[in-house]
Design a protein around this motif. Structure first.
Motif, short mmCIF file in Angstrom:
data_model
loop_
_atom_site.label_atom_id
_atom_site.label_comp_id
_atom_site.label_asym_id
_atom_site.label_seq_id
_atom_site.Cartn_x
_atom_site.Cartn_y
_atom_site.Cartn_z
N THR A 1 28.36 15.77 -11.37
CA THR A 1 27.32 17.21 -10.72
C THR A 1 28.50 17.91 -11.20
O THR A 1 29.31 17.76 -11.15
CB THR A 1 26.60 16.63 -9.06
N ARG B 1 15.47 17.46 -14.09
CA ARG B 1 16.01 16.38 -14.43
C ARG B 1 17.42 16.81 -15.00
O ARG B 1 18.26 16.33 -15.21
CB ARG B 1 16.13 16.48 -16.18
N LYS C 1 23.23 18.53 -11.99
CA LYS C 1 23.60 17.45 -12.82
C LYS C 1 23.53 17.19 -14.58
O LYS C 1 22.82 17.69 -15.65
CB LYS C 1 23.08 16.26 -12.41
N LYS D 1 24.10 14.81 -18.39
CA LYS D 1 23.69 13.86 -18.63
C LYS D 1 24.28 12.57 -18.02
O LYS D 1 23.63 11.44 -18.11
CB LYS D 1 23.58 13.18 -20.85
N ASP D 2 25.50 12.38 -18.18
CA ASP D 2 25.90 11.19 -17.74
C ASP D 2 26.32 11.31 -16.12
O ASP D 2 27.10 10.14 -15.82
CB ASP D 2 27.62 11.22 -18.14
N GLN D 3 25.23 12.03 -15.13
CA GLN D 3 24.60 12.21 -13.92
C GLN D 3 26.42 12.49 -13.32
O GLN D 3 26.37 12.86 -12.12
CB GLN D 3 25.18 10.23 -13.43
#
Length: 187
Positions: free
Chosen positions: A133, A97, A127, A129-131
């Motif tokens: 990277t 994740r 990455k 939590k806000d996606q």
């Protein structure tokens, strides 16, 4: 004769009492020494634990402890900051994740490399939590804790290094093109 027997019995009783008392004192002193050493060892252990907790908490790198099933077991404050998760959200999360989707295919190879050599260093992309990277260099090693296998990983954000590498590569490409152009004109 009875007086002599009484005296002998009294002397023997006194010898036994004295010997018993002496042995009791010796045993007590040995116990005191044993428990004092045990107490001092425990104090040293607690000081060491506090020291490592301090290092873990204030480290500049991301530090994770991951179990054999690739679940995050522990994370330092820097990891929480980088990944933007709370401790409750991050602990128990699968490593997949926090990996960028394009790097998931490399995960098995990275883990096998660590298992084969008991340590490995590699680059990947993680990455938040806000996606968003970021490139990261991971140094991972196998550690055994109470007979169970874990992976200790230390990660360092290498965004700045990657930016410099890309800038240098672009500069080299421009220089090469310019040099070819100049040489082509003279040939």
């Amino acid at each position: 004769m009875t007086l002599q027997i009484r005296m002998i019995v009294i002397i023997l009783i006194l010898i036994f009492i004295t010997s018993g008392s002496f042995l009791g004192v010796i045993i007590r002193n040995q116990r005191v020494v044993y428990y004092r050493e045990k107490y001092e060892t425990e104090l040293a252990h607690l000081a060491l634990v506090r020291h490592f907790d301090y290092i873990l908490k204030y480290a500049n790198d991301i530090i994770l402890l991951v179990d054999k099933d690739l679940n995050i077991v522990e994370a330092n404050d820097r990891a929480l900051e980088y990944y933007q998760y709370t401790r409750e959200e991050l602990i128990g999360m699968k490593v997949e994740r926090i990996r960028a989707p394009e790097t998931l295919s490399q995960l098995t190879g990275n883990v096998n490399n660590v298992n084969d050599n008991e340590f490995a260093t590699f680059e990947t992309v993680h990455k938040r939590k806000d996606q968003s990277t970021f490139p990261i260099e991971i140094s991972s090693r196998v550690v055994m804790i109470e007979g169970l296998k874990y992976y200790q990983t230390i990660g360092r954000d290498i965004t700045e290094r990657k930016t410099i590498e890309n800038t240098l590569k672009e500069s080299e490409e421009r220089s090469e093109k310019y040099l070819k152009k100049v040489l082509f004109q003279y040939l």
